[in-house]
Design a protein around this motif. Structure first.
Motif, PDB file in Angstrom:
ATOM      1  N   ASP A 124       0.809  -1.263  -0.231  1.00 33.09           N
ATOM      2  CA  ASP A 124      -0.055   0.018   0.045  1.00 33.09           C
ATOM      3  C   ASP A 124       0.784   1.058  -0.018  1.00 33.09           C
ATOM      4  O   ASP A 124       0.228   2.185  -0.723  1.00 33.09           O
ATOM      5  N   GLN A 128       3.827   1.687  -1.597  1.00 38.03           N
ATOM      6  CA  GLN A 128       4.025   1.795  -2.963  1.00 38.03           C
ATOM      7  C   GLN A 128       3.039   2.201  -3.757  1.00 38.03           C
ATOM      8  O   GLN A 128       3.287   2.797  -4.683  1.00 38.03           O
ATOM      9  N   ARG A 129       1.651   1.737  -3.408  1.00 37.94           N
ATOM     10  CA  ARG A 129       0.748   2.128  -4.230  1.00 37.94           C
ATOM     11  C   ARG A 129       0.378   3.552  -4.040  1.00 37.94           C
ATOM     12  O   ARG A 129       0.256   4.299  -4.922  1.00 37.94           O
ATOM     13  N   LEU A 181       2.355   6.013  -2.328  1.00 42.56           N
ATOM     14  CA  LEU A 181       3.420   6.883  -2.674  1.00 42.56           C
ATOM     15  C   LEU A 181       4.321   6.333  -3.548  1.00 42.56           C
ATOM     16  O   LEU A 181       5.272   5.562  -3.279  1.00 42.56           O
ATOM     17  N   PRO A 182       3.882   6.257  -4.918  1.00 38.23           N
ATOM     18  CA  PRO A 182       4.531   5.511  -5.984  1.00 38.23           C
ATOM     19  C   PRO A 182       6.186   5.896  -5.972  1.00 38.23           C
ATOM     20  O   PRO A 182       7.337   4.999  -6.401  1.00 38.23           O
ATOM     21  N   SER A 183       6.593   7.045  -5.681  1.00 32.13           N
ATOM     22  CA  SER A 183       8.154   7.399  -5.391  1.00 32.13           C
ATOM     23  C   SER A 183       8.968   6.345  -4.621  1.00 32.13           C
ATOM     24  O   SER A 183      10.158   6.246  -4.566  1.00 32.13           O
ATOM     25  N   ARG A 229       8.909   3.371  -4.461  1.00 31.03           N
ATOM     26  CA  ARG A 229       9.163   2.012  -5.262  1.00 31.03           C
ATOM     27  C   ARG A 229      10.612   1.978  -5.713  1.00 31.03           C
ATOM     28  O   ARG A 229      11.228   0.941  -5.992  1.00 31.03           O
ATOM     29  N   ASP A 282      15.353  11.930  -3.127  1.00 31.08           N
ATOM     30  CA  ASP A 282      14.072  11.233  -3.145  1.00 31.08           C
ATOM     31  C   ASP A 282      12.955  11.855  -2.390  1.00 31.08           C
ATOM     32  O   ASP A 282      11.912  11.799  -2.782  1.00 31.08           O
ATOM     33  N   HIS A 286       9.879  14.144  -3.838  1.00 29.73           N
ATOM     34  CA  HIS A 286       8.885  13.628  -4.459  1.00 29.73           C
ATOM     35  C   HIS A 286       7.953  12.575  -3.849  1.00 29.73           C
ATOM     36  O   HIS A 286       6.826  12.583  -3.807  1.00 29.73           O
ATOM     37  N   ASP A 342       3.973  13.108  -3.423  1.00 31.88           N
ATOM     38  CA  ASP A 342       3.126  11.953  -3.452  1.00 31.88           C
ATOM     39  C   ASP A 342       2.050  11.956  -2.251  1.00 31.88           C
ATOM     40  O   ASP A 342       0.812  11.685  -2.431  1.00 31.88           O
ATOM     41  N   ARG A 397       2.107  19.071  -9.975  1.00 36.95           N
ATOM     42  CA  ARG A 397       1.343  18.121 -10.251  1.00 36.95           C
ATOM     43  C   ARG A 397      -0.151  18.864 -10.232  1.00 36.95           C
ATOM     44  O   ARG A 397      -1.210  18.188 -10.036  1.00 36.95           O
TER      45      ARG A 397
END
Ligand SMILES: O=c1ccn([C@@H]2O[C@H](COP(=O)(O)OP(=O)(O)O)[C@@H](O)[C@H]2O)c(=O)[nH]1
Ligand SMILES: O=C(O)[C@@H](COP(=O)(O)O)O[C@H]1O[C@H](CO)[C@@H](O)[C@H](O)[C@H]1O
Length: 403
Positions: free
Chosen positions: A288, A290-291, A293-295, A297, A312, A315, A319, A377
């Motif tokens: 969840d 990574q879903r 907060l895609p950064s 990954r 990092d 970003h 997110d 964004r």
């Protein structure tokens, strides 16, 4: 038109829980500062105590001060720093004070001169909030450096160096304004400081930064899980009242000088306990995280868990703001706390061997990069979040110190 009536009353409020060893010295410094700044006026020092068990109030009352001394008490259960700050504000309104200053009860470097500097900064009939800028231990002020300051800059377009420093001042007009603002439960805890600053920015009120010198106090690090969670909770409640992210007021932050030459590292045993807790969380919620907060990954491993570098972090913050805007309040808050701890530990590795000015520059760059990451964004806030009780959520079971 006649101006606003002035009572000539100044209130210095000291929120405290179990600060018996330092509260009297803070009160004496405040008293001397009041005597220098307002020699012939009515000066009041209010100790607001939520359930101390170490005799804090007695130590305060035993201090022989020129100012009037008032103690306002509340129970310990379900209360926090914000409970005390709101009690101080209520007392100041009751007294008709022209200004209120807040001093933390554990700051061993409190100076009498801070009173006049903070009071002068809010000498205005329109609402003003004064915030501190001090030089601090590079291994402290982590919530300030990696959450509060960059997020406020990115969302409200205003860069404030130390928005949750603890030493504040505000005038009667601000005191009246704050009675109108919704109070999430976390604002009664450690969310109070950012609740004050974020609401001031949300209403475009004047915020004055006041140089105070060094801040030397009890290390906040043992609170590195529940304190930032409460800070983020209150911030997210205020941000949810916006319709969109605001453009940056200025591209780069004013150059800061906030890192003290002297420093003390944090207790390795506490660090080990905290990283064990956060690694449990990261493992349990990785999909969840990574879903949402895609950064996250692309984050690599580090001895403490994850390497979350200065490149990092902006970003990941962007997110989290986007996740909040999409209505995922609690998950964004709690996932960010876990990644924030890894950011702090990575930051400590990054600054190894750096000078104070070089660390200041890194933090300024991180804040400016966060502004840019959020700006691109085009985030709008369509979801009103609940203003129910503060739920320590997923962290409650994990962080035995959660409060
Ligand atoms: O339930 C609480 C917790 C904290 N405080 C006071 O709030 C100030 C800041 O708290 P703390 O020093 O724990 O925060 P830190 O500066 O370490 O982040 C201090 O005067 C505390 O005594 C309080 O009044 N009630
Ligand atoms: O200085 C800070 O950044 C924070 C916590 O320090 P850390 O970031 O945990 O080292 O401490 C401040 O924030 C608290 C929550 O807003 C306030 O209650 C404290 O008064 C203040 O010292």
């Amino acid at each position: 038109m006649c101006g606003v009536r002035h009572s000539g009353i100044t209130v210095v409020g000291i929120p405290a829980r179990n600060e018996a060893t330092t509260v009297a010295s803070v009160a004496r410094a405040a008293d001397e500062g009041l005597r220098q700044a307002f020699p012939n006026r009515t000066n009041v020092i209010v100790l607001a105590d939520n359930g101390s068990t170490d005799g804090t109030a007695d130590r305060f009352l035993d201090a022989d001060l020129h100012a009037h001394q008032i103690v306002v008490r509340s129970t310990a259960a379900g209360t926090g720093k914000g409970t005390n700050v709101f009690a101080i504000a209520d007392k100041a309104r009751e007294l008709g004070a022209d200004r209120v200053l807040l001093l933390d009860a554990d700051v061993r470097s409190t100076e009498p001169q801070w009173i006049e500097r903070l009071a002068t900064a809010v000498d205005d009939d329109s609402p003003v909030l004064a915030l501190p800028t001090y030089r601090r231990n590079r291994f402290e002020a982590n919530t300030t450096n990696h959450l509060a300051s960059p997020l406020l800059a990115a969302i409200f377009g205003v860069h404030v160096q130390q928005p949750i420093g603890g030493e504040f001042a505000f005038n009667a007009a601000f005191l009246e304004r704050m009675t109108r603002w919704p109070r999430p439960a976390s604002a009664y805890l450690y969310g109070i400081d950012i609740w004050l600053t974020a609401n001031a920015l949300r209403e475009h009120l004047r915020v004055a930064e006041v140089p105070l010198g060094r801040k030397v106090h009890n290390s906040p690090f043992p609170k590195i899980l529940h304190l930032p969670q409460q800070v983020l909770d209150s911030l997210f409640h205020v941000v949810s009242q916006l319709d969109r992210v605001r453009p940056a007021f200025r591209a780069a932050p004013v150059k800061r000088e906030a890192v003290d030459g002297e420093f003390v590292r944090q207790d390795p045993d506490v660090i080990a306990r905290v990283t064990t807790t956060t690694n449990h969380y990261l493992k349990a919620y990785q999909p969840d995280i990574q879903r949402l907060l895609p950064s996250a990954r692309i984050l690599g491993p580090a001895p403490w868990g994850l390497w979350v570098g200065a490149d990092d972090w902006p970003h990941l913050l962007a997110d989290a703001v986007e996740a909040l805007a999409d209505g995922c309040f609690e998950a964004a808050r709690d996932h960010l706390v876990a990644l924030y701890v890894n950011r702090v530990l990575t930051f400590w590795d990054e600054i190894d061997g750096l000078s104070g000015p070089e660390i200041d520059e890194l933090l300024d760059r991180q804040a400016a990069d966060t502004v840019r990451a959020v700006k691109y964004r085009s985030i709008t806030f369509d979801h009103q979040c609940n203003t129910g009780g503060f739920d320590a959520g997923l962290w409650a079971a994990l962080d035995e110190h959660a409060a």
